[in-house]
Design a protein around this motif. Sequence first.
Motif, PDB file in Angstrom:
ATOM      1  N   TYR A  27      -0.934  -7.758   4.916  1.00 14.18           N
ATOM      2  CA  TYR A  27      -1.879  -6.953   5.408  1.00 14.18           C
ATOM      3  C   TYR A  27      -3.543  -6.939   5.102  1.00 14.18           C
ATOM      4  O   TYR A  27      -4.630  -6.005   5.452  1.00 14.18           O
ATOM      5  N   LEU A  28      -3.505  -8.013   4.513  1.00 13.96           N
ATOM      6  CA  LEU A  28      -5.355  -8.343   3.953  1.00 13.96           C
ATOM      7  C   LEU A  28      -6.322  -9.781   5.183  1.00 13.96           C
ATOM      8  O   LEU A  28      -5.474 -10.415   5.485  1.00 13.96           O
ATOM      9  N   GLY A  29      -7.371  -9.061   5.328  1.00 12.58           N
ATOM     10  CA  GLY A  29      -8.176  -9.945   5.716  1.00 12.58           C
ATOM     11  C   GLY A  29      -8.406 -10.420   7.115  1.00 12.58           C
ATOM     12  O   GLY A  29      -7.245  -9.527   7.570  1.00 12.58           O
ATOM     13  N   TYR A  92       5.233  -1.898  -8.679  1.00 11.20           N
ATOM     14  CA  TYR A  92       3.747  -1.203  -8.819  1.00 11.20           C
ATOM     15  C   TYR A  92       3.532  -0.668  -7.725  1.00 11.20           C
ATOM     16  O   TYR A  92       2.886  -0.276  -7.774  1.00 11.20           O
ATOM     17  N   HIS A  93       4.205  -0.757  -5.933  1.00 11.93           N
ATOM     18  CA  HIS A  93       3.848  -0.337  -4.752  1.00 11.93           C
ATOM     19  C   HIS A  93       5.033   1.068  -4.603  1.00 11.93           C
ATOM     20  O   HIS A  93       6.015   1.527  -5.608  1.00 11.93           O
ATOM     21  N   GLY A  94       4.215   2.129  -4.110  1.00 12.07           N
ATOM     22  CA  GLY A  94       4.910   4.127  -3.999  1.00 12.07           C
ATOM     23  C   GLY A  94       4.870   4.435  -5.421  1.00 12.07           C
ATOM     24  O   GLY A  94       5.958   5.684  -5.746  1.00 12.07           O
ATOM     25  N   LYS A  95       4.208   3.867  -6.278  1.00 11.08           N
ATOM     26  CA  LYS A  95       3.782   5.015  -8.143  1.00 11.08           C
ATOM     27  C   LYS A  95       2.829   6.142  -7.839  1.00 11.08           C
ATOM     28  O   LYS A  95       2.475   6.134  -8.723  1.00 11.08           O
ATOM     29  N   ILE A  97       0.197   4.965  -7.987  1.00 13.52           N
ATOM     30  CA  ILE A  97      -1.219   4.192  -8.488  1.00 13.52           C
ATOM     31  C   ILE A  97      -2.202   3.832  -7.268  1.00 13.52           C
ATOM     32  O   ILE A  97      -3.523   4.103  -7.945  1.00 13.52           O
ATOM     33  N   GLY A  98      -1.935   3.718  -5.888  1.00 14.67           N
ATOM     34  CA  GLY A  98      -2.182   3.687  -5.085  1.00 14.67           C
ATOM     35  C   GLY A  98      -3.330   4.946  -5.322  1.00 14.67           C
ATOM     36  O   GLY A  98      -4.834   5.145  -4.099  1.00 14.67           O
ATOM     37  N   LYS A  99      -3.172   6.169  -4.570  1.00 17.90           N
ATOM     38  CA  LYS A  99      -3.759   6.651  -4.923  1.00 17.90           C
ATOM     39  C   LYS A  99      -4.153   7.049  -5.686  1.00 17.90           C
ATOM     40  O   LYS A  99      -6.005   7.393  -5.749  1.00 17.90           O
ATOM     41  N   ASP A 100      -4.352   7.139  -7.287  1.00 18.30           N
ATOM     42  CA  ASP A 100      -5.086   6.900  -7.866  1.00 18.30           C
ATOM     43  C   ASP A 100      -6.699   6.359  -8.213  1.00 18.30           C
ATOM     44  O   ASP A 100      -7.022   6.925  -8.221  1.00 18.30           O
ATOM     45  N   ASN A 126       0.669  -0.609   8.755  1.00 24.50           N
ATOM     46  CA  ASN A 126       0.448  -0.639   6.980  1.00 24.50           C
ATOM     47  C   ASN A 126       0.526   0.969   6.827  1.00 24.50           C
ATOM     48  O   ASN A 126       0.051   1.816   6.085  1.00 24.50           O
ATOM     49  N   ILE A 127       2.163   1.650   6.833  1.00 27.75           N
ATOM     50  CA  ILE A 127       2.432   2.818   6.763  1.00 27.75           C
ATOM     51  C   ILE A 127       1.840   3.557   5.346  1.00 27.75           C
ATOM     52  O   ILE A 127       0.511   4.876   6.014  1.00 27.75           O
ATOM     53  N   PRO A 128       2.177   2.706   4.300  1.00 24.91           N
ATOM     54  CA  PRO A 128       1.729   3.157   3.013  1.00 24.91           C
ATOM     55  C   PRO A 128       0.222   4.087   3.082  1.00 24.91           C
ATOM     56  O   PRO A 128       0.050   4.788   2.319  1.00 24.91           O
TER      57      PRO A 128
HETATM   58  C1  LIG Z   1      -1.817   0.051   0.529  1.00 20.41           C
HETATM   59  C2  LIG Z   1      -1.500   0.221  -1.087  1.00 20.41           C
HETATM   60  C3  LIG Z   1      -3.214   0.251  -2.325  1.00 20.41           C
HETATM   61  C4  LIG Z   1      -1.013   2.022  -1.894  1.00 20.41           C
HETATM   62  O1  LIG Z   1      -0.676   1.761  -2.882  1.00 20.41           O
HETATM   63  P1  LIG Z   1       0.668   2.751  -3.250  1.00 20.41           P
HETATM   64  O2  LIG Z   1       0.348   2.724  -5.091  1.00 20.41           O
HETATM   65  O3  LIG Z   1       1.274   1.572  -2.996  1.00 20.41           O
HETATM   66  O4  LIG Z   1       1.007   4.099  -2.925  1.00 20.41           O
HETATM   67  P2  LIG Z   1       0.821   5.333  -2.983  1.00 20.41           P
HETATM   68  O5  LIG Z   1       2.244   5.426  -4.428  1.00 20.41           O
HETATM   69  O6  LIG Z   1      -0.056   5.689  -4.389  1.00 20.41           O
HETATM   70  O7  LIG Z   1       0.692   6.307  -2.358  1.00 20.41           O
HETATM   71  C5  LIG Z   1       0.094   6.402  -1.645  1.00 20.41           C
HETATM   72  C6  LIG Z   1       0.654   6.996  -0.192  1.00 20.41           C
HETATM   73  O8  LIG Z   1       1.426   6.015   0.618  1.00 20.41           O
HETATM   74  C7  LIG Z   1       2.907   6.706   0.776  1.00 20.41           C
HETATM   75  N1  LIG Z   1       3.877   5.970   0.954  1.00 20.41           N
HETATM   76  C8  LIG Z   1       4.059   4.964  -0.312  1.00 20.41           C
HETATM   77  N2  LIG Z   1       5.188   3.606  -0.166  1.00 20.41           N
HETATM   78  C9  LIG Z   1       5.624   3.943   0.704  1.00 20.41           C
HETATM   79  C10 LIG Z   1       6.272   3.630   2.139  1.00 20.41           C
HETATM   80  N3  LIG Z   1       6.935   2.256   1.796  1.00 20.41           N
HETATM   81  N4  LIG Z   1       6.541   3.884   3.044  1.00 20.41           N
HETATM   82  C11 LIG Z   1       6.437   5.066   3.285  1.00 20.41           C
HETATM   83  N5  LIG Z   1       5.182   5.603   3.407  1.00 20.41           N
HETATM   84  C12 LIG Z   1       4.935   5.071   2.233  1.00 20.41           C
HETATM   85  C13 LIG Z   1       3.583   7.415  -0.316  1.00 20.41           C
HETATM   86  O9  LIG Z   1       3.927   8.887  -0.138  1.00 20.41           O
HETATM   87  C14 LIG Z   1       1.641   8.268  -0.506  1.00 20.41           C
HETATM   88  O10 LIG Z   1       1.498   9.615   0.541  1.00 20.41           O
HETATM   89  P3  LIG Z   1       1.131  10.943   0.164  1.00 20.41           P
HETATM   90  O11 LIG Z   1      -0.120  10.640  -0.530  1.00 20.41           O
HETATM   91  O12 LIG Z   1       0.751  11.520   1.455  1.00 20.41           O
HETATM   92  O13 LIG Z   1       2.375  11.213  -0.652  1.00 20.41           O
HETATM   93  C15 LIG Z   1      -0.328  -0.365  -1.887  1.00 20.41           C
HETATM   94  O14 LIG Z   1       0.416  -0.614  -1.327  1.00 20.41           O
HETATM   95  C16 LIG Z   1      -1.062  -1.861  -1.847  1.00 20.41           C
HETATM   96  O15 LIG Z   1      -1.908  -2.501  -2.293  1.00 20.41           O
HETATM   97  N6  LIG Z   1      -0.395  -2.711  -0.277  1.00 20.41           N
HETATM   98  C17 LIG Z   1      -1.059  -3.971  -0.165  1.00 20.41           C
HETATM   99  C18 LIG Z   1      -2.088  -4.026  -0.021  1.00 20.41           C
HETATM  100  C19 LIG Z   1      -2.382  -3.966   1.305  1.00 20.41           C
HETATM  101  O16 LIG Z   1      -1.728  -2.802   1.912  1.00 20.41           O
HETATM  102  N7  LIG Z   1      -4.182  -3.111   0.924  1.00 20.41           N
HETATM  103  C20 LIG Z   1      -4.291  -1.556   1.395  1.00 20.41           C
HETATM  104  C21 LIG Z   1      -4.984  -2.806   2.732  1.00 20.41           C
HETATM  105  S1  LIG Z   1      -6.473  -1.258   3.722  1.00 20.41           S
END
Ligand SMILES: CC(C)(COP(=O)(O)OP(=O)(O)OC[C@H]1O[C@@H](n2cnc3c(N)ncnc32)[C@H](O)[C@@H]1OP(=O)(O)O)[C@@H](O)C(=O)NCCC(=O)NCCS
Length: 168
Positions: A27-29, A92-95, A97-100, A126-128
């Motif tokens: 998902y990067l770069g 550590y994904h989906g907990k 931490i990204g939001k905080d 990149n749905i999350p």
């Molecule tokens: C993208 C990223 C920063 C998100 O951080 P995270 O800690 O995994 O996500 P969070 O737990 O804070 O959840 C953020 C939102 O995504 C949703 N989410 C998390 N994992 C999910 C999944 N597998 N599928 C669908 N939604 C998901 C959560 O429900 C939350 O939504 P909400 O705020 O509406 O409740 C992290 O997954 C990551 O570093 N990914 C790899 C690198 C990357 O993609 N960086 C971003 C480049 S632009």
Amino acid sequence: MIQIRKHERKDIPFHVKWFNNFKVNKYLGDKLGEKTSLKKEKKWFSNYELAKNKKFFTICDKSKPIGLVGISNINPINKTADLFIAIGEDNYHGKGIGKDTMLWIIDYGFNTLKLHKLKLAVIKNNIPAVRLYHSLGFILEGEIKKENYYQGRYYSLLLMAIFNKSKK
Ligand SMILES: CC(C)(COP(=O)(O)OP(=O)(O)OC[C@H]1O[C@@H](n2cnc3c(N)ncnc32)[C@H](O)[C@@H]1OP(=O)(O)O)[C@@H](O)C(=O)NCCC(=O)NCCS
């Protein structure tokens, strides 16, 4: 509960681990899925230390580094900058931490650096990440269609931004 501290030279080996993790680097770069090396990351860090328009931070669980967050291309005239986040450790994904972490860096950008607009580009699939940015109040500014090639297909990029409401 996470801690966010200044990004340091001792974190370089973690770059290599995280950016060679396909769940992260796909998902990067500009070159999705590109591998990195210790040499490349040392060079990046040396350039980073000299740069005046970037601020990076290490995301930690207690003292364990788990990811990287940063602001780059800080433009002091327009008061804009680009955001970057990667949680490098899979478990550590989906907990939340990204939001905080994003809440922290947005606060840093708006209240410490006094910026007006924070931007990023995210792979549409990149749905999350896309969900996270929408939930934080980022708006969609545009879509760059089929820009990045990875493993046999093209991916589109969404351009998203959030504005500092205290500035006109
Ligand atoms: C993208 C990223 C920063 C998100 O951080 P995270 O800690 O995994 O996500 P969070 O737990 O804070 O959840 C953020 C939102 O995504 C949703 N989410 C998390 N994992 C999910 C999944 N597998 N599928 C669908 N939604 C998901 C959560 O429900 C939350 O939504 P909400 O705020 O509406 O409740 C992290 O997954 C990551 O570093 N990914 C790899 C690198 C990357 O993609 N960086 C971003 C480049 S632009």
